[in-house]
Design a protein around this motif. Structure first.
Motif, mmCIF file in Angstrom:
data_model
loop_
_atom_site.group_PDB
_atom_site.id
_atom_site.type_symbol
_atom_site.label_atom_id
_atom_site.label_comp_id
_atom_site.label_asym_id
_atom_site.label_seq_id
_atom_site.Cartn_x
_atom_site.Cartn_y
_atom_site.Cartn_z
ATOM 1 N N SER A 160 -4.337 6.470 -13.756
ATOM 2 C CA SER A 160 -4.332 5.045 -13.596
ATOM 3 C C SER A 160 -5.352 4.814 -12.407
ATOM 4 O O SER A 160 -6.276 3.784 -12.647
ATOM 5 C CB SER A 160 -3.061 4.530 -13.220
ATOM 6 O OG SER A 160 -3.237 3.027 -12.837
ATOM 7 N N TRP A 161 -5.596 5.657 -11.470
ATOM 8 C CA TRP A 161 -6.449 5.642 -10.658
ATOM 9 C C TRP A 161 -7.835 5.665 -11.276
ATOM 10 O O TRP A 161 -8.842 4.722 -10.931
ATOM 11 C CB TRP A 161 -6.274 6.884 -9.511
ATOM 12 C CG TRP A 161 -7.252 6.730 -8.163
ATOM 13 C CD1 TRP A 161 -8.581 6.882 -8.475
ATOM 14 C CD2 TRP A 161 -7.114 6.525 -6.988
ATOM 15 N NE1 TRP A 161 -9.189 6.855 -6.960
ATOM 16 C CE2 TRP A 161 -7.941 6.684 -6.279
ATOM 17 C CE3 TRP A 161 -5.669 6.450 -6.469
ATOM 18 C CZ2 TRP A 161 -8.048 6.663 -4.712
ATOM 19 C CZ3 TRP A 161 -5.704 6.462 -4.975
ATOM 20 C CH2 TRP A 161 -6.874 6.222 -4.253
ATOM 21 N N MET A 162 -8.047 6.489 -11.986
ATOM 22 C CA MET A 162 -9.373 6.602 -12.726
ATOM 23 C C MET A 162 -9.676 5.567 -13.725
ATOM 24 O O MET A 162 -10.981 5.405 -13.747
ATOM 25 C CB MET A 162 -9.411 8.154 -13.275
ATOM 26 C CG MET A 162 -9.489 9.432 -12.250
ATOM 27 S SD MET A 162 -10.976 9.277 -10.931
ATOM 28 C CE MET A 162 -12.491 9.372 -11.940
ATOM 29 N N VAL B 242 0.920 -1.080 0.026
ATOM 30 C CA VAL B 242 0.019 -0.032 -0.033
ATOM 31 C C VAL B 242 1.022 1.307 -0.036
ATOM 32 O O VAL B 242 1.744 1.206 0.665
ATOM 33 C CB VAL B 242 -0.819 -0.043 1.235
ATOM 34 C CG1 VAL B 242 -1.781 1.163 1.282
ATOM 35 C CG2 VAL B 242 -1.879 -1.176 0.998
ATOM 36 N N ILE B 243 0.587 2.255 -0.560
ATOM 37 C CA ILE B 243 1.260 3.529 -0.978
ATOM 38 C C ILE B 243 0.333 4.728 -1.107
ATOM 39 O O ILE B 243 -0.724 4.348 -1.378
ATOM 40 C CB ILE B 243 2.273 3.496 -2.130
ATOM 41 C CG1 ILE B 243 1.337 3.315 -3.455
ATOM 42 C CG2 ILE B 243 3.443 2.424 -2.063
ATOM 43 C CD1 ILE B 243 2.142 3.678 -4.650
ATOM 44 N N GLU B 244 0.886 5.870 -0.774
ATOM 45 C CA GLU B 244 0.093 7.150 -0.820
ATOM 46 C C GLU B 244 -0.035 7.343 -2.459
ATOM 47 O O GLU B 244 0.809 7.290 -3.003
ATOM 48 C CB GLU B 244 0.542 8.256 -0.140
ATOM 49 C CG GLU B 244 0.605 8.164 1.451
ATOM 50 C CD GLU B 244 1.119 9.428 1.988
ATOM 51 O OE1 GLU B 244 1.552 10.146 1.271
ATOM 52 O OE2 GLU B 244 0.773 9.327 3.454
ATOM 53 N N GLY B 245 -1.253 7.479 -2.818
ATOM 54 C CA GLY B 245 -1.588 7.909 -4.068
ATOM 55 C C GLY B 245 -1.331 9.476 -4.447
ATOM 56 O O GLY B 245 -1.225 10.335 -3.603
ATOM 57 N N VAL B 246 -0.396 9.641 -5.493
ATOM 58 C CA VAL B 246 0.038 11.026 -5.728
ATOM 59 C C VAL B 246 -0.464 11.405 -7.096
ATOM 60 O O VAL B 246 -1.092 10.553 -7.831
ATOM 61 C CB VAL B 246 1.541 10.953 -5.954
ATOM 62 C CG1 VAL B 246 2.084 10.839 -4.496
ATOM 63 C CG2 VAL B 246 2.220 10.149 -6.750
ATOM 64 N N GLU B 247 -0.355 12.755 -7.397
ATOM 65 C CA GLU B 247 -1.164 13.133 -8.525
ATOM 66 C C GLU B 247 -0.820 12.560 -9.753
ATOM 67 O O GLU B 247 -1.677 12.545 -10.737
ATOM 68 C CB GLU B 247 -0.896 14.860 -8.627
ATOM 69 C CG GLU B 247 -1.809 15.741 -9.574
ATOM 70 C CD GLU B 247 -1.440 17.212 -9.316
ATOM 71 O OE1 GLU B 247 -1.750 17.860 -10.355
ATOM 72 O OE2 GLU B 247 -1.185 17.782 -8.240
ATOM 73 N N ASN C 114 -11.731 15.029 -9.130
ATOM 74 C CA ASN C 114 -11.290 16.369 -8.402
ATOM 75 C C ASN C 114 -11.004 15.929 -7.013
ATOM 76 O O ASN C 114 -10.429 16.407 -6.328
ATOM 77 C CB ASN C 114 -12.188 17.411 -8.735
ATOM 78 C CG ASN C 114 -12.092 18.033 -10.199
ATOM 79 O OD1 ASN C 114 -11.015 17.888 -10.622
ATOM 80 N ND2 ASN C 114 -13.206 18.793 -10.712
ATOM 81 N N THR C 115 -12.171 15.154 -6.576
ATOM 82 C CA THR C 115 -12.353 14.788 -5.073
ATOM 83 C C THR C 115 -10.969 13.912 -5.088
ATOM 84 O O THR C 115 -10.409 14.156 -3.874
ATOM 85 C CB THR C 115 -13.405 13.975 -4.957
ATOM 86 O OG1 THR C 115 -14.542 14.877 -4.905
ATOM 87 C CG2 THR C 115 -13.730 13.385 -3.309
ATOM 88 N N MET D 40 -5.891 13.190 -2.389
ATOM 89 C CA MET D 40 -4.161 12.760 -2.498
ATOM 90 C C MET D 40 -3.464 13.901 -2.225
ATOM 91 O O MET D 40 -2.265 13.567 -1.282
ATOM 92 C CB MET D 40 -3.833 12.548 -4.045
ATOM 93 C CG MET D 40 -4.250 11.557 -4.740
ATOM 94 S SD MET D 40 -4.071 11.691 -6.425
ATOM 95 C CE MET D 40 -4.165 9.646 -6.904
ATOM 96 N N ASN D 41 -3.723 15.215 -2.314
ATOM 97 C CA ASN D 41 -3.313 16.371 -1.642
ATOM 98 C C ASN D 41 -3.275 16.338 -0.382
ATOM 99 O O ASN D 41 -2.150 16.811 0.616
ATOM 100 C CB ASN D 41 -3.877 17.766 -2.027
ATOM 101 C CG ASN D 41 -3.673 17.957 -3.828
ATOM 102 O OD1 ASN D 41 -2.329 17.653 -4.092
ATOM 103 N ND2 ASN D 41 -3.987 18.621 -4.173
ATOM 104 N N GLN D 42 -4.095 15.916 0.492
ATOM 105 C CA GLN D 42 -4.365 15.711 1.831
ATOM 106 C C GLN D 42 -3.623 14.315 2.258
ATOM 107 O O GLN D 42 -3.960 13.948 3.759
ATOM 108 C CB GLN D 42 -5.747 15.682 2.068
ATOM 109 C CG GLN D 42 -6.507 16.962 2.033
ATOM 110 C CD GLN D 42 -7.919 16.940 2.020
ATOM 111 O OE1 GLN D 42 -8.308 15.759 2.579
ATOM 112 N NE2 GLN D 42 -8.651 18.031 1.948
#
Length: 150
Positions: free
Chosen positions: A14-16, A4-9, A40-41, A46-48
């Motif tokens: 790939s996320w979508m 598991v990793i943090e998603g980044v911009e 956008n959500t 991701m930013n948080q």
């Protein structure tokens, strides 16, 4: 095997792609406008640092959004071809480490009689969540689950 990793911009496309492939199981993602809003959500989460994922190579195969403010799991999805490999468990366990275990943690999923309920119900119950009130989200009948403090 999977981490598991943090998603980044840089992961958003790939996320979508994953979200697009499972969107039929998520009420509220039926339209292109809803998908754009969800994108956008996800970027906001991701930013948080509240968006986590699992990858196979560069392809995202599992995603989870969680809210510190509301102490809740907001969205959990695993790619169809990678299900039953413990990816949902890894994502949920990671998120539970980040949430406040001294307070109730909530998640919303399908109602028990829904054909899509079996896997999420089994996962949430495995982690100690118990069924709570019946709710409706995006005009769809759901079941709230709660994980109470130890």
């Amino acid at each position: 095997m999977y981490t598991v990793i943090e998603g980044v911009e840089q992961d958003i496309d790939s996320w979508m792609e994953l979200v697009q492939s499972v969107r039929w199981t998520f009420p509220g993602l039926e339209t292109e406008a809803a998908l754009k809003e969800h994108r956008n959500t996800v970027l906001e989460f991701m930013n948080q640092k509240r968006a986590i994922c699992v990858k196979a190579g560069n392809k995202i195969i599992g995603v989870l959004l969680f809210s510190i403010k509301y102490n809740m799991i907001c969205c959990l999805a695993v790619s169809n071809e990678y299900r039953k490999q413990g990816i949902g468990s890894k994502l949920l366990a990671y998120a539970l480490e980040k949430l406040d275990r001294t307070q109730p943690i909530t998640v919303s999923t399908f109602r028990e009689e829904d054909e899509k309920a079996a896997a999420p119900w089994a996962l949430y119950k495995k982690y100690g969540f118990i069924p709570d009130e019946l709710i409706e989200e995006f005009g769809y009948p759901n079941q709230k689950f709660v994980l109470y403090p130890n």
